[in-house]
Write a protein that holds these residues in place. Structure first.
Motif, short mmCIF file in Angstrom:
data_model
loop_
_atom_site.label_atom_id
_atom_site.label_comp_id
_atom_site.label_asym_id
_atom_site.label_seq_id
_atom_site.Cartn_x
_atom_site.Cartn_y
_atom_site.Cartn_z
N ARG A 1 0.86 -1.18 0.00
CA ARG A 1 0.00 0.00 0.00
C ARG A 1 0.90 1.24 0.00
N VAL A 2 1.27 1.71 -1.18
CA VAL A 2 2.16 2.87 -1.30
C VAL A 2 1.37 4.04 -1.86
N LEU A 3 1.21 5.09 -1.06
CA LEU A 3 0.51 6.29 -1.50
C LEU A 3 1.46 7.19 -2.27
N LEU A 4 0.99 7.73 -3.39
CA LEU A 4 1.80 8.58 -4.25
C LEU A 4 1.03 9.85 -4.57
N VAL A 5 1.72 10.98 -4.53
CA VAL A 5 1.12 12.27 -4.89
C VAL A 5 1.94 12.87 -6.01
N ARG A 6 1.26 13.24 -7.09
CA ARG A 6 1.94 13.89 -8.22
C ARG A 6 1.25 15.21 -8.54
N ARG A 7 2.05 16.17 -8.94
CA ARG A 7 1.54 17.41 -9.50
C ARG A 7 2.06 17.53 -10.92
N ALA A 8 1.15 17.62 -11.87
CA ALA A 8 1.50 17.69 -13.28
C ALA A 8 2.44 16.55 -13.66
N GLY A 9 2.21 15.38 -13.08
CA GLY A 9 3.01 14.20 -13.40
C GLY A 9 4.28 14.04 -12.59
N ARG A 10 4.65 15.04 -11.81
CA ARG A 10 5.90 14.99 -11.03
C ARG A 10 5.61 14.48 -9.63
#
Length: 382
Positions: A60-69
């Motif tokens: 369970r790995v949470l990931l946050v991206r802004r404009a793909g970054r």
């Protein structure tokens, strides 16, 4: 993978190990942009750990991206005992946990991680162990709108990351004189330190673990350090980490023979001595092994521009020779408001284990591994 978008932010939950493996480059870039990150959040460490200890379906790995970054990440996993919990990847062999936040977008990233964690933990309590007081995870805890609790966890001993000569000047009187004498004895013996290159890591890890076993012969060694899965994990992870400058494996040779070996791990602010092994014959020759190792680790930390030289978990008496500062890591419990009774139950379970561990420790002072077993999370591979 599930996703939620707020403006240009995308919050996703990664459950596939192959997908996590493909994150290496952008994960490493985020790790470098997160000042609080420790070596135990590096992709090399976590990816290798999962190969040795992970179980299918639990990632369970949470990931946050802004404009793909990639600007935020929380490496977690699901366990079912003693109740459904989201806990850190890395397990008991990792000294610290933290989330990763891009410093320039930390506010956005931690808010998005909080929303993602709220959804991921619909039916579970989040139990984050070994969180440093200055960790990014503290921001997540501070902004959590649901039920929460903060408990004390392991004590770590820390020194400023300066050369050993500077550390000696902090000591006065007979203590400083004794340590200077120990350093002169090491120099007179002619022990030479050699950094192991990446291509020699597999053989050098084998040497390290053999020496580690020998130094603990007749005493209570951590049994995990003697298992093949631990050796495999170190060979994989340390090979990559030496390659990117976040680990150093140093052999100490006398007359061409390796008599001691030390593994140190590094990140932006912190350097720490993780594991060492030493031939018992050194002690017979009156060599203070901890002083010999600390001299090399301290120099590495100073050369790397680190701020903190951590002696990692444990308040063993030999660490006090250098007058380190104790830093108590924390255990952060989080849950949705409707799951507060479960969180309080988990809090009481932890308290019962801690009391039992203290009883064992008081009655059997040498039973260090019993204390570890009693206080450890029921994580996969433990």
């Amino acid at each position: 993978m599930t996703a939620h978008r707020a403006g240009r932010l995308a919050v996703t939950l990664c459950r596939d190990f192959g997908e996590f493996g493909a994150l290496a480059a952008e994960w490493d870039a985020l790790h470098r942009r997160c000042a609080t990150a420790t070596p135990f959040q590096s992709h090399a460490w976590l990816h290798s750990w999962w190969i040795s200890y992970g179980q299918e379906g639990r990632l369970r790995v949470l990931l946050v991206r802004r404009a793909g970054r990639l600007i935020g990440a929380a490496p977690l996993m699901l366990v079912h005992r003693p109740m459904p919990l989201l806990v850190p990847m890395g397990g008991a062999i990792s000294d610290f946990f933290d989330i990763l936040l891009d410093e320039e977008e930390a506010g956005w990233a931690v808010g998005a991680l909080g929303r993602g964690l709220d959804r991921a933990a619909r039916h579970t309590v989040v139990d984050l162990r070994e969180v440093r007081p200055d960790a990014s995870a503290q921001l997540l805890f501070g902004r959590w709108a649901g039920a929460r609790a903060r408990l004390a966890d392991s004590t770590c001993m820390e020194l400023p990351a300066t050369p050993l000569g500077d550390l000696v000047t902090r000591l006065t009187g007979s203590r400083g004189q004794r340590l200077r004498s120990k350093l002169r004895k090491v120099e007179a013996l002619g022990v030479e330190a050699h950094r192991v290159p990446r291509e020699e890591i597999p053989a050098a890890v084998g040497t390290l673990l053999r020496l580690h076993e020998r130094q603990w012969e007749g005493r209570s060694v951590n049994p995990e350090h003697l298992r093949a899965r631990f050796s495999d994990h170190l060979i994989r992870s340390v090979g990559r980490m030496v390659g990117n400058g976040t680990a150093a494996l140093t052999e100490f040779r006398l007359g061409g023979e390796v008599v001691a070996s030390n593994l140190s791990l590094e990140s932006g602010r912190l350097s720490g001595g993780y594991l060492y092994g030493a031939d018992p014959a050194l002690r017979e020759r009156k060599v203070d092994v901890s002083t010999m190792l600390l001299r090399e680790v301290a120099q590495q930390a100073a050369d790397g521009g680190r701020e903190v030289l951590s002696l990692l978990r444990g308040a063993e008496s030999y660490k006090n020779h250098w007058q380190p500062s104790p830093v108590v890591s924390q255990r952060l419990l989080l849950a949705r408001p409707g799951l507060e009774p479960l969180l309080r139950l988990r809090e009481s379970q932890v308290a019962v284990r801690e009391r039992a561990a203290e009883t064992v420790k008081a009655r059997f002072p040498a039973a260090r591994t019993w204390h570890e077993r009693l206080t450890a999370l029921p994580v996969i591979g433990r």
